[in-house]
Design an enzyme around this catalytic site. Structure first.
Site, PDB file in Angstrom:
ATOM      1  N   ARG A  39       2.316   2.688  -2.772  1.00 16.76           N
ATOM      2  CA  ARG A  39       3.276   3.503  -3.514  1.00 16.76           C
ATOM      3  C   ARG A  39       2.902   3.729  -4.968  1.00 16.76           C
ATOM      4  NH1 ARG A  39       8.175   4.136  -0.681  1.00 16.76           N
ATOM      5  NH2 ARG A  39       8.185   2.927   1.226  1.00 16.76           N
ATOM      6  N   HIS A 124       1.204  -7.644  10.432  1.00 11.84           N
ATOM      7  CA  HIS A 124       1.570  -6.234  10.576  1.00 11.84           C
ATOM      8  C   HIS A 124       0.581  -5.469  11.446  1.00 11.84           C
ATOM      9  CE1 HIS A 124       4.125  -6.656   6.702  1.00 11.84           C
ATOM     10  NE2 HIS A 124       4.861  -6.818   7.773  1.00 11.84           N
ATOM     11  N   SER A 196       3.978 -10.737  -3.443  1.00 12.58           N
ATOM     12  CA  SER A 196       5.126 -10.964  -4.320  1.00 12.58           C
ATOM     13  C   SER A 196       6.288 -11.581  -3.544  1.00 12.58           C
ATOM     14  CB  SER A 196       5.542  -9.661  -4.995  1.00 12.58           C
ATOM     15  OG  SER A 196       5.555  -8.622  -4.050  1.00 12.58           O
TER      16      SER A 196
END
Ligand SMILES: [Zn+2]
Length: 247
Positions: A39, A124, A196
């Site tokens: 992003r 993922h 994070s």
């Protein structure tokens, strides 16, 4: 910050030499290698070629798979041009030496495997295989990459059905959670690298550790871990120093 302490490279190396190390990696280790932040400025989404809200939506994919494959080709092209970081290679070396017992990653790029890591839990998913959504036919790594590169929207060679890589889309089950959880719970030391720790499952997994060393650009804490250390530095800078005490 609860019981967060700082740690020296020498002390971190001491923990690593004890063995039983688990590692959990997030986007920070990939961006350090040159994969754009999804992003961020200059990231994949800033190209405007695919919409971040739909590119990983499974229902959208079934009717409009091209944006996902455009994204995939963009990423794989970048992967072809870059090399894994020092930290990727360092983790592979620890595995080979028998010091690292488990490596789980949130990243869908193949940088850990390119660095030589053998057992990687890809939470993922990854591009290492594809399945036909119609007949279920399985395609391995080489065929998957070949199909993605050569066909705008890869179709099954058997039935013409839509092919989907083993990447986890929104709303799909993440992979290997139980295995990762168990490995982390059994580890002596967990290295949390470039994450994070805000999104699921990153927010959950490290909580099972007894001792954690978190290396990230910005400080994060893990509420339930009794012994934890924080290093607010670039991964490679820190682990180059750690390596001097390990090898
Ligand atoms: Zn098929």
């Amino acid at each position: 910050m609860n019981n967060m302490q700082s740690i020296s490279p020498e002390k971190c190396a001491e923990f690593i030499r004890e063995g039983g190390v688990a590692a959990f990696t997030g986007a920070g280790i990939s961006t350090a290698a040159g994969i754009p932040d999804f992003r961020g400025k200059g990231g994949f989404y800033s190209t405007g070629r695919y919409n971040p809200d739909t590119v990983f939506e499974i229902e959208y994919f079934k009717t409009n798979p091209k944006p996902f494959y455009d994204f995939s080709r963009d990423m794989l092209e970048i992967v072809d041009r870059i090399t894994p970081t020092f930290t990727h290679f360092f983790l592979a070396q620890l595995e080979e030496m028998g010091l690292l017992s488990s490596l789980s990653t949130q990243n869908i790029d193949p940088l850990h495997q390119m660095a030589g890591s053998k057992n990687v839990i890809c939470i993922h998913g990854s591009y290492s295989s594809m399945n036909c959504l119609r007949c279920g036919k399985y395609y391995g790594l080489d065929a998957s990459l070949e199909y993605i590169r050569s066909q705008d929207v890869p179709r099954c060679g058997e039935c013409g059905g839509l092919l989907k890589p083993d990447v986890v889309f929104f709303g799909e089950q993440v992979h290997g959670m139980n295995e990762a959880m168990q490995e982390i719970a059994e580890s002596k030391t967990l290295l949390v690298l470039g994450s994070s720790l805000v999104v699921y499952p990153a927010a959950i997994l490290p909580q099972w550790a007894k001792r954690a060393v978190v290396v990230n650009r910005t400080g994060v804490s893990i509420p339930t871990v009794p012994e934890q250390y924080m290093v607010e530095r670039e991964l490679d800078d820190f682990f180059r120093q750690v390596a001097e005490y390990v090898f």
